[in-house]
Design an enzyme around this catalytic site. Sequence first.
Site, PDB file in Angstrom:
ATOM      1  N   ASP A  42       0.784  -1.251  -0.031  1.00  0.00           N
ATOM      2  CA  ASP A  42      -0.033  -0.057   0.162  1.00  0.00           C
ATOM      3  C   ASP A  42       0.890   1.504  -0.097  1.00  0.00           C
ATOM      4  OD1 ASP A  42       0.534   0.709   2.810  1.00  0.00           O
ATOM      5  OD2 ASP A  42      -0.704  -0.831   3.450  1.00  0.00           O
ATOM      6  N   PHE A  43       0.358   2.444   0.050  1.00  0.00           N
ATOM      7  CA  PHE A  43       0.842   3.829  -0.268  1.00  0.00           C
ATOM      8  C   PHE A  43       1.969   3.994   0.727  1.00  0.00           C
ATOM      9  CE2 PHE A  43       0.804   8.262  -0.287  1.00  0.00           C
ATOM     10  CZ  PHE A  43       1.052   8.802  -1.357  1.00  0.00           C
TER      11      PHE A  43
END
Length: 262
Positions: free
Chosen positions: A102-103
């Site tokens: 994820d980011f």
Amino acid sequence: MRLNQYIAHHSKFSRREADRLIKEGKVTINKEVVSDFSYQVDKNTKVYLNGKCLREQDQYSVIVYNKPKGELVSKRDDRGRRVIYDSLPKRFSHFKPVGRLDFASEGLLLLSDSVKVVRSLMESELERVYLLKLSGLIKDSVFDAMESGITLEDASAGGHSKSKIKAMEFAPFVGYTCIKNTPKYSKIKVILKEGKNRELRRFFAHFGLEVLDLKRIAYGFVHLNNLPSGKVRFLERGEYNKLHDFLKGFKQDSLSKRWLST
């Protein structure tokens, strides 16, 4: 398999680019231009793109990317956030990622120009190793859940605000090593055999622990080692040999499961 998906699986083009090529009349089947994105392709269908028949690749390449925080594992982002392809050299623009980070996460991300390789690695039970920093003390109840597994009817805490996933089953962790454990923060190394959506963030959020840092340092037989953040390398010869052996075993195992289910 849908036509646009087939093109994405057997060429350097993404599914969105495949839609554009179909719309432009550059895709033919049985010498006829096909304009239906959802046309179903089977193993006997011969798909031609710009007059060239698309075939499954026999040769492939795999790269290791040390993804930094603040990048999405995506081709593009509607909100203008940075994606991994903004950092990867252009020659890898058609490589597809093995799963996601994820980011806010960082570390080892595998990518390949072979969808078959990507799919096999994603569907495998190869061990994924992560280093985490958590917002507080890891209590005995957390260790118990790591060892026994847990099923949550509501695992939305720790997930993305727009995620439609709510319930989630967490299998027992393959292993873990507690590096530091204090009321202020904790550090732990964990090993999993699956990669569900924000699985670790959801798991620890259930116990009131926020994941402050998350870094993947190994995926099966591939280790991040000292690869700098934002840099990329090809698999080494020894890693390719292990990958070849894995793919042979994975294919045989898949065939055995298919035979047993019939």
